[in-house]
Design a protein around this motif. Structure first.
Motif, mmCIF file in Angstrom:
data_model
loop_
_atom_site.group_PDB
_atom_site.id
_atom_site.type_symbol
_atom_site.label_atom_id
_atom_site.label_comp_id
_atom_site.label_asym_id
_atom_site.label_seq_id
_atom_site.Cartn_x
_atom_site.Cartn_y
_atom_site.Cartn_z
ATOM 1 N N CYS A 22 1.008 -18.302 -58.274
ATOM 2 C CA CYS A 22 -0.249 -19.046 -58.349
ATOM 3 C C CYS A 22 -0.408 -19.538 -59.776
ATOM 4 O O CYS A 22 -0.596 -18.736 -60.698
ATOM 5 N N TRP A 36 -5.099 -11.741 -54.906
ATOM 6 C CA TRP A 36 -4.476 -12.374 -53.738
ATOM 7 C C TRP A 36 -5.203 -11.873 -52.491
ATOM 8 O O TRP A 36 -5.385 -10.663 -52.325
ATOM 9 N N CYS A 95 -4.721 -17.352 -53.571
ATOM 10 C CA CYS A 95 -5.063 -16.757 -54.853
ATOM 11 C C CYS A 95 -6.503 -17.122 -55.201
ATOM 12 O O CYS A 95 -7.034 -18.142 -54.741
#
Length: 115
Positions: A22, A36, A95
């Motif tokens: 991410c 996450w 994310c």
């Protein structure tokens, strides 16, 4: 403007591994906890793992010992290393930073685990 872009999802067989990334553009990285989340079809979104600016981590019980969250502040990037994947890990992974509903979210990356 803050932008989060996930990558690394895909299809893998049971027992396989994937590494999600991410990349965070903008200012919302260094001072914030990040996480996450995942959402499987027909299920609520759940927090899978999180990491504080100091590196303290949290994992939901179902992924402990298999998933590892990390962050590279120099690259404004957060990772989720997923090993020993199971069918029940199949979901869209997002994310989130700062951690929480009020933070920013990526577009999601699909992880599909098949036998």
């Amino acid at each position: 403007q803050v932008r989060l872009v996930e990558s690394g999802g895909g299809s893998v067989q049971t027992g396989g591994s994937l590494r999600l990334s991410c990349v965070v553009s903008g200012s919302r990285f260094r001072p914030y906890a990040m996480g996450w989340h995942r959402q499987a079809p027909g299920k609520q979104r759940e927090l899978v793992a999180s990491i504080t600016p100091g590196g303290s981590t949290y994992y939901v019980d179902s992924v402990k010992g298999r998933f590892t969250i990390s962050r590279d502040n120099a690259k404004n990037t957060m990772y989720l290393q997923m090993n020993s994947l199971k069918f029940e890990d199949t979901a869209v992974y997002y994310c989130n930073v700062p951690l929480g509903l009020g933070g920013d979210w990526g577009q999601g990356t699909q992880v599909t685990v098949s036998s």
